[in-house]
Design a protein around this motif. Structure first.
Motif, PDB file in Angstrom:
ATOM      1  N   GLY A  61       3.493   2.731  -5.670  1.00  0.00           N
ATOM      2  CA  GLY A  61       4.317   3.424  -6.330  1.00  0.00           C
ATOM      3  C   GLY A  61       6.009   3.145  -5.857  1.00  0.00           C
ATOM      4  O   GLY A  61       6.907   3.865  -5.859  1.00  0.00           O
ATOM      5  N   THR A  62       6.243   1.733  -5.659  1.00  0.00           N
ATOM      6  CA  THR A  62       7.582   1.300  -5.257  1.00  0.00           C
ATOM      7  C   THR A  62       8.056   0.078  -6.131  1.00  0.00           C
ATOM      8  O   THR A  62       7.254  -0.377  -6.746  1.00  0.00           O
ATOM      9  N   THR A  63       9.202  -0.294  -5.605  1.00  0.00           N
ATOM     10  CA  THR A  63       9.601  -1.575  -6.146  1.00  0.00           C
ATOM     11  C   THR A  63       9.534  -2.916  -5.415  1.00  0.00           C
ATOM     12  O   THR A  63       9.075  -2.653  -4.182  1.00  0.00           O
ATOM     13  N   PRO A  64       9.217  -4.018  -5.790  1.00  0.00           N
ATOM     14  CA  PRO A  64       9.029  -5.245  -5.149  1.00  0.00           C
ATOM     15  C   PRO A  64      10.050  -5.125  -3.866  1.00  0.00           C
ATOM     16  O   PRO A  64       9.856  -5.723  -2.686  1.00  0.00           O
ATOM     17  N   GLU A  65      11.290  -5.082  -4.421  1.00  0.00           N
ATOM     18  CA  GLU A  65      12.446  -5.130  -3.066  1.00  0.00           C
ATOM     19  C   GLU A  65      12.109  -4.040  -1.874  1.00  0.00           C
ATOM     20  O   GLU A  65      12.315  -4.583  -0.784  1.00  0.00           O
ATOM     21  N   THR A  66      11.784  -2.742  -2.404  1.00  0.00           N
ATOM     22  CA  THR A  66      11.309  -1.848  -1.404  1.00  0.00           C
ATOM     23  C   THR A  66      10.175  -2.534  -0.596  1.00  0.00           C
ATOM     24  O   THR A  66      10.268  -2.261   0.588  1.00  0.00           O
ATOM     25  N   LEU A  67       9.149  -2.832  -1.349  1.00  0.00           N
ATOM     26  CA  LEU A  67       8.020  -3.295  -0.606  1.00  0.00           C
ATOM     27  C   LEU A  67       8.430  -4.513   0.397  1.00  0.00           C
ATOM     28  O   LEU A  67       7.836  -4.622   1.568  1.00  0.00           O
ATOM     29  N   SER A  68       9.432  -5.472   0.048  1.00  0.00           N
ATOM     30  CA  SER A  68       9.799  -6.505   1.054  1.00  0.00           C
ATOM     31  C   SER A  68      10.314  -6.113   2.073  1.00  0.00           C
ATOM     32  O   SER A  68      10.245  -6.523   3.175  1.00  0.00           O
ATOM     33  N   ARG A  69      11.309  -4.711   2.208  1.00  0.00           N
ATOM     34  CA  ARG A  69      11.993  -4.551   3.036  1.00  0.00           C
ATOM     35  C   ARG A  69      10.903  -3.705   4.089  1.00  0.00           C
ATOM     36  O   ARG A  69      11.098  -3.739   5.343  1.00  0.00           O
ATOM     37  N   LYS A  70       9.909  -3.056   3.459  1.00  0.00           N
ATOM     38  CA  LYS A  70       9.093  -2.358   4.528  1.00  0.00           C
ATOM     39  C   LYS A  70       7.997  -3.368   5.267  1.00  0.00           C
ATOM     40  O   LYS A  70       7.832  -3.231   6.411  1.00  0.00           O
ATOM     41  N   LEU A  71       7.842  -4.550   4.517  1.00  0.00           N
ATOM     42  CA  LEU A  71       6.870  -5.470   5.291  1.00  0.00           C
ATOM     43  C   LEU A  71       7.843  -6.081   6.170  1.00  0.00           C
ATOM     44  O   LEU A  71       7.369  -6.228   7.480  1.00  0.00           O
ATOM     45  N   ASN A  72       9.145  -6.241   5.716  1.00  0.00           N
ATOM     46  CA  ASN A  72       9.806  -6.997   7.004  1.00  0.00           C
ATOM     47  C   ASN A  72      10.209  -5.821   8.051  1.00  0.00           C
ATOM     48  O   ASN A  72      10.158  -6.343   9.280  1.00  0.00           O
ATOM     49  N   LYS A  73      10.046  -4.817   7.842  1.00  0.00           N
ATOM     50  CA  LYS A  73      10.222  -3.807   9.060  1.00  0.00           C
ATOM     51  C   LYS A  73       9.090  -3.714   9.802  1.00  0.00           C
ATOM     52  O   LYS A  73       9.256  -3.562  11.037  1.00  0.00           O
ATOM     53  N   PHE A  74       7.882  -3.747   9.134  1.00  0.00           N
ATOM     54  CA  PHE A  74       6.756  -3.759  10.039  1.00  0.00           C
ATOM     55  C   PHE A  74       6.555  -5.141  10.655  1.00  0.00           C
ATOM     56  O   PHE A  74       5.950  -5.069  11.780  1.00  0.00           O
ATOM     57  N   GLU A  75       7.045  -6.185  10.277  1.00  0.00           N
ATOM     58  CA  GLU A  75       7.220  -7.465  11.049  1.00  0.00           C
ATOM     59  C   GLU A  75       8.132  -7.175  12.263  1.00  0.00           C
ATOM     60  O   GLU A  75       7.650  -7.640  13.551  1.00  0.00           O
ATOM     61  N   ALA A  76       9.157  -6.617  12.174  1.00  0.00           N
ATOM     62  CA  ALA A  76      10.077  -6.325  13.251  1.00  0.00           C
ATOM     63  C   ALA A  76       9.679  -5.297  14.367  1.00  0.00           C
ATOM     64  O   ALA A  76      10.007  -5.714  15.452  1.00  0.00           O
ATOM     65  N   MET A  77       8.707  -4.480  13.915  1.00  0.00           N
ATOM     66  CA  MET A  77       7.920  -3.643  14.852  1.00  0.00           C
ATOM     67  C   MET A  77       6.758  -4.498  15.440  1.00  0.00           C
ATOM     68  O   MET A  77       5.926  -3.632  16.087  1.00  0.00           O
ATOM     69  N   LYS A  78       6.406  -5.670  15.004  1.00  0.00           N
ATOM     70  CA  LYS A  78       5.375  -6.260  15.731  1.00  0.00           C
ATOM     71  C   LYS A  78       3.981  -5.869  15.075  1.00  0.00           C
ATOM     72  O   LYS A  78       2.914  -5.728  16.061  1.00  0.00           O
ATOM     73  N   ILE A  79       4.068  -4.962  14.140  1.00  0.00           N
ATOM     74  CA  ILE A  79       2.703  -4.386  13.500  1.00  0.00           C
ATOM     75  C   ILE A  79       2.042  -5.502  12.789  1.00  0.00           C
ATOM     76  O   ILE A  79       0.680  -5.567  12.760  1.00  0.00           O
ATOM     77  N   ILE A  80       2.706  -6.333  11.985  1.00  0.00           N
ATOM     78  CA  ILE A  80       2.121  -7.230  11.269  1.00  0.00           C
ATOM     79  C   ILE A  80       2.764  -8.671  11.224  1.00  0.00           C
ATOM     80  O   ILE A  80       4.062  -8.343  11.630  1.00  0.00           O
ATOM     81  N   GLU A  81       2.220  -9.588  10.581  1.00  0.00           N
ATOM     82  CA  GLU A  81       3.019 -10.999  10.270  1.00  0.00           C
ATOM     83  C   GLU A  81       2.608 -11.305   9.096  1.00  0.00           C
ATOM     84  O   GLU A  81       1.271 -11.182   8.491  1.00  0.00           O
ATOM     85  N   VAL A  82       3.595 -11.661   8.337  1.00  0.00           N
ATOM     86  CA  VAL A  82       3.386 -12.125   6.724  1.00  0.00           C
ATOM     87  C   VAL A  82       3.451 -13.631   6.948  1.00  0.00           C
ATOM     88  O   VAL A  82       4.490 -14.079   7.084  1.00  0.00           O
TER      89      VAL A  82
END
Length: 236
Positions: free
Chosen positions: A196-217
């Motif tokens: 339920g969000t926008t592609p832009e918000t999705l990209s920001r959240k994925l980038n945040k998870f990457e910065a937290m070392k939770i995931i790698e895209v």
């Protein structure tokens, strides 16, 4: 384009669906004997909102999205269906029209059981009828939980839960431990619609998870580096 696949009775369409698990081999063979299979390519419609239903559909592989259009013609994504999921059952049982449109997001095989074959089967098989009832109850609960999370939880919590959901889907499909690698099963706009969000918000959240070392895209593949932290973010 969709193609009939009359030789697909040996596919795992029935055996991978929770509603049919626990049936005897004899009963499973009966269910398999009444199944039709069709291969749908991306962009095909399995059915349209408002069409009369007379079948139960099962996703063997690929990805389906259910959508509704409002009076202004704007499309609203209800949910996505993965391998092992089934749909069309409410209209099937109540002889109603489809409340949504089923569109193929990723090409795959969709199995179909007609009402004239399915209803007599559950009428004479108490185990199947009970399993079907329990499965629908669980599906309704999941739908309620999803609807609630879309209104209550923050976007990154919704994203974390979706990644965990996709991980568990891989486990159900392949019988493995929850996946450390997840192939994103849709275009970014569709994937964003899942939470339920926008592609832009999705990209920001994925980038945040990457910065937290939770995931790698990597392109459309997400590698889970810290599943415990992902559970923590999801508040599960």
């Amino acid at each position: 384009m969709n193609m009939n696949c009359n030789t697909c009775h040996n596919n795992p369409c029935v055996r991978q669906v929770p509603v049919f698990q626990g049936l005897s081999d004899h009963d499973l063979h009966i269910v398999e004997s009444i199944i039709e299979s069709n291969y749908y390519t991306k962009g095909n419609l399995v059915f349209r909102e408002g069409e009369q239903s007379e079948s139960l559909f099962i996703v063997n592989n690929g990805l389906i999205k259910l959508t509704q259009n409002n009076t202004e013609g704007k499309q609203h994504v209800l949910r996505f269906l993965f391998p092992g999921d089934y749909f069309g059952q409410f209209a099937l049982l109540h002889n109603k029209r489809h409340y949504a449109t089923a569109e193929v997001v990723e090409s795959g095989l969709v199995c179909r059981i007609h009402r004239k074959d399915f209803l007599p089967l559950i009428e004479r098989n108490a185990a199947l009828a009970f399993s079907f009832l329990m499965s629908m109850s669980e599906q309704l609960q999941q739908a309620d939980e999803l609807a609630g999370s879309l209104h209550i939880l923050e976007a990154e919590k919704r994203l974390a839960r979706l990644l965990l959901h996709l991980s568990s889907k891989n486990q159900q499909e392949h019988g493995t431990e929850p996946a450390s690698k997840i192939h994103l099963p849709a275009a970014k706009k569709d994937f964003a619609a899942m939470i339920g969000t926008t592609p832009e918000t999705l990209s920001r959240k994925l980038n945040k998870f990457e910065a937290m070392k939770i995931i790698e895209v990597k392109n459309r593949t997400v590698v889970i580096l810290d599943i415990k932290m992902l559970y923590k973010v999801a508040e599960l």
